[in-house]
Design an enzyme around this catalytic site. Structure first.
Site, PDB file in Angstrom:
ATOM      1  N   ASP A 310       0.802  -1.222   0.000  1.00 12.23           N
ATOM      2  CA  ASP A 310       0.000   0.000   0.000  1.00 12.23           C
ATOM      3  C   ASP A 310       0.837   1.276   0.000  1.00 12.23           C
ATOM      4  OD1 ASP A 310       1.021  -0.415   2.542  1.00 12.23           O
ATOM      5  OD2 ASP A 310      -0.781   0.261   3.580  1.00 12.23           O
ATOM      6  N   GLY A 338      14.919   8.341 -27.519  1.00 14.91           N
ATOM      7  CA  GLY A 338      15.797   7.233 -27.832  1.00 14.91           C
ATOM      8  C   GLY A 338      15.513   6.696 -29.235  1.00 14.91           C
ATOM      9  N   GLU A 380      16.229  11.149 -32.143  1.00 13.14           N
ATOM     10  CA  GLU A 380      17.108  10.548 -33.144  1.00 13.14           C
ATOM     11  C   GLU A 380      16.362  10.391 -34.472  1.00 13.14           C
ATOM     12  OE1 GLU A 380      19.222   7.083 -31.635  1.00 13.14           O
ATOM     13  OE2 GLU A 380      19.220   7.897 -29.605  1.00 13.14           O
ATOM     14  N   MET A 446      26.505  11.815 -28.793  1.00 15.08           N
ATOM     15  CA  MET A 446      26.608  10.358 -28.907  1.00 15.08           C
ATOM     16  C   MET A 446      27.772   9.970 -29.813  1.00 15.08           C
ATOM     17  SD  MET A 446      22.564   9.247 -28.900  1.00 15.08           S
ATOM     18  CE  MET A 446      21.990  10.468 -30.074  1.00 15.08           C
ATOM     19  N   THR A 447      28.964  10.080 -29.255  1.00 17.64           N
ATOM     20  CA  THR A 447      30.208   9.836 -29.993  1.00 17.64           C
ATOM     21  C   THR A 447      30.569   8.359 -29.938  1.00 17.64           C
ATOM     22  OG1 THR A 447      31.327  10.609 -27.984  1.00 17.64           O
ATOM     23  CG2 THR A 447      31.135  12.160 -29.807  1.00 17.64           C
ATOM     24  N   TYR A 448      29.666   7.548 -30.434  1.00 19.47           N
ATOM     25  CA  TYR A 448      29.855   6.092 -30.527  1.00 19.47           C
ATOM     26  C   TYR A 448      28.918   5.585 -31.614  1.00 19.47           C
ATOM     27  CZ  TYR A 448      26.171   6.847 -27.005  1.00 19.47           C
ATOM     28  OH  TYR A 448      25.068   7.306 -26.321  1.00 19.47           O
TER      29      TYR A 448
END
Length: 606
Positions: A310, A338, A380, A446-448
């Site tokens: 509860d 995302g 994205e 986002m360096t990948y």
């Protein structure tokens, strides 16, 4: 698996305490005369059976009924029948079922429950009136007070003020709720909360009570963060942010407590909770079971205490609340979008103000508003292609984040994860990231994922190169190129965070150890072909060499690239030399059980 979660969530909804859910009657219902009486049917020492009887004592038919009461602390209701029962703290509300809400004059109906504790109901209300039928017909509950404003915020206290509610009989007092639980009852329209924890966020609402003892609806929520906290960030003025994925609690069995046991919580400064969905141009919670319904046992919980059926909040949100109480330096942002959920941003861009309003309603929901310190947008990609293609135009992203800043104000963090495509005419050039930067605290670049086995035959190349090298398959696909392009657009270096992947990307059918070899397809991975966690690769395929500031590994016929503590140290040295704001990682569960990658980021930023 997911359908099972939704079924459980549907069951728990009956018991979920909802802030402000008071079930007040419409004027027609309030005008009818009725009574509600309580009887303890039996008592077996450790528990009891309680019964309420609702009787229509008037001359007109009741079309619905709602009974409310307060139990003293320590007394609760469990199993129930012939009514829908909910609670908020010690306040209980029972509503008729679809088949027993209509009562003709003189008719009655009963509902019951099994309880624990020794207390008895108090402050009974029936359809907003006294349960003994003494309230005059036409009596209305109070209006909602104005949303509180905060002032005089210190390490341990805050003063709240609000505009008065209105009522036909007059206001008796106000309940001040913090995190959905009543912490004070006051007669005026101001109150100071003392004894708070430094560097901690709290959410407050206010409800009015009239002279007939009727409670009105809650005000809007205000989120307040106390000052101090023993140092805002472990890494000085540098940010060490990591993503916590909502779905990680399932197959990956990764929970908020893992941030404590791994030592990660002591190293990081911020967490992005991923992901909220963007549906029909609006921010929404994606998986409600994982977010706020999942029950944690004592051994799984950050606090070491088991959830109860509860309590107002469970799931990841409650665990994150406990984490902040233990590590008050950590700030948490709710990330929306995302790769999978970015399709809704195009519609959101058509009405940025409405989108921002919907996001604030989610982030500042009174049940968990104290958990979040800001919002992160992971679109994205604006005016470019990701899972789907967007054609909103170069100004759409800037307009969207401008609306978010207007809606959330300066006290909230507003950030964005953006592309690392530094190529000429690439994704960075497709949107006005330079113009949008004025509204944002920072960008997670986002360096990948620059290269991977979606190019099934190769050439093999590191997925997160820091700099260019002889043989780079695509010019501009490096961290350095992305950062330089953003800075050339006018984004301050201090507003740029370098991205670090806690995973590797790999090919199979590779005979050449050095980068640039051919392949036959994606290497096998635990969850997805061509991708594997660092914690697995460090043992299954140790590094062979380094290229462009990151590691690569050739083992058997597989070729992988990933970052290690050593290459992260080099990247953090570059971050410091460039004057960047820090670094972020995707995502925590790929690290080792002792958090060696997070620690490498923290050590490198110090």
């Amino acid at each position: 698996m997911r359908s099972r979660h939704r079924f459980i969530a549907a069951l728990t909804t009956l018991l979920l305490p909802l802030a402000g859910l008071v079930g007040l009657a419409s004027p027609a219902e309030a005008a009818a005369s009725a009574t509600a009486t309580y009887t303890k049917v039996s008592d077996w020492g450790s528990g009891f059976e309680g019964k309420w009887t609702v009787r229509n004592t008037g001359t007109t038919t009741l079309t619905s009924w709602t009974v409310e009461w307060d139990f003293p602390s320590g007394t609760t209701a469990g199993a129930f029948w012939d009514a829908d029962l909910t609670s908020s703290g010690t306040h209980w509300t029972a509503r008729n079922k679809s088949w027993n809400g209509t009562l003709a004059p003189g008719a009655s109906v009963s509902f019951g429950f099994n309880g624990s504790g020794t207390g008895s109901p108090a402050n009974c209300r029936l359809n907003g009136a006294s349960c003994d039928g003494s309230t005059q017909p036409g009596d209305q509950p109070p209006s909602a007070p104005g949303t509180p404003t905060a002032s005089n915020v210190t390490n341990t206290s805050v003063t709240l003020s609000w505009t008065a509610a209105t009522d036909d009989r007059g206001i008796r007092n106000y309940d001040v709720l913090r995190g959905g639980a009543t912490v004070a009852t006051v007669t005026g329209t101001t109150w100071t909360n003392t004894g708070l924890t430094a560097g901690t966020s709290y959410s407050y609402t206010v409800r009015a009570r009239d002279t007939a003892n009727q409670l009105g609806p809650p005000s809007g929520a205000v989120s307040v963060r106390t000052t101090g906290g023993g140092g805002e960030q472990p890494g000085g003025d540098k940010i060490n942010l990591g993503y916590f994925t909502e779905w990680g609690v399932y197959g990956r069995n990764f929970h908020v407590k893992n941030l404590v046991t791994s030592g990660t919580a002591a190293e990081i400064t911020h967490i992005n909770y991923a992901f909220g969905n963007v549906r029909n141009g609006q921010c929404v919670v994606d998986d409600t079971f994982a977010a706020y319904e999942k029950t944690y046992t004592a051994d799984q919980s950050v606090s070491g205490a088991a959830d109860t059926w509860d309590q107002p909040l469970r799931g990841n949100f409650n665990q994150l609340r406990q984490l902040k109480q233990r590590y008050p330096h950590i700030k948490i942002l709710y990330s929306f979008g995302g790769w999978t959920y970015s399709g809704g941003f195009g519609q959101a861009a058509q009405n940025p103000a409405a989108f921002a309003d919907s996001c604030r309603a989610v982030v500042e929901d009174p049940r968990w508003a104290d958990v979040f310190d800001g919002i992160d947008i992971d679109w994205e990609y604006p005016n470019a292609c990701g899972l789907t293609c967007d054609s909103s135009g170069p100004a759409a992203f800037r307009n969207l984040v401008s609306a978010l800043r207007t809606e959330f104000g300066q006290d909230y963090l507003v950030t964005a994860a953006i592309t690392g495509d530094g190529s000429t005419g690439g994704k960075i050039d497709a949107a006005d990231y330079g113009g949008a930067a004025q509204y944002l605290d920072w960008y997670n670049v986002m360096t990948y994922d620059y290269f991977g086995a979606w190019a099934s035959t190769g050439p093999t190349a590191p997925h997160s190169p820091l700099t260019s090298y002889n043989g780079l398959p695509s010019q501009g696909f490096t961290s350095e190129a992305a950062i330089n392009k953003l800075r050339a657009q006018g984004v301050p270096a201090a507003k740029l965070l370098l991205g670090i992947g806690f995973y590797g990307r790999g090919w199979t059918g590779v005979t050449q150890s050095a980068p640039g070899g051919t392949a036959t397809g994606a290497a096998p991975g635990t969850y997805e072909a061509g991708i594997e966690d660092y914690k697995v690769l460090r043992n299954s395929c140790p590094p062979t060499g380094t290229v462009a500031g990151t590691a690569y590994a050739h083992c058997g016929n597989q070729w992988w690239s990933y970052d290690t503590p050593a290459t992260i140290a080099g990247k953090m040295n570059w971050v410091n030399q460039q004057g960047l704001g820090g670094a972020f990682s995707w995502e925590f569960s790929g690290d080792t059980t002792n958090g060696e990658l997070v620690r490498a980021i923290g050590n490198g930023l110090n």
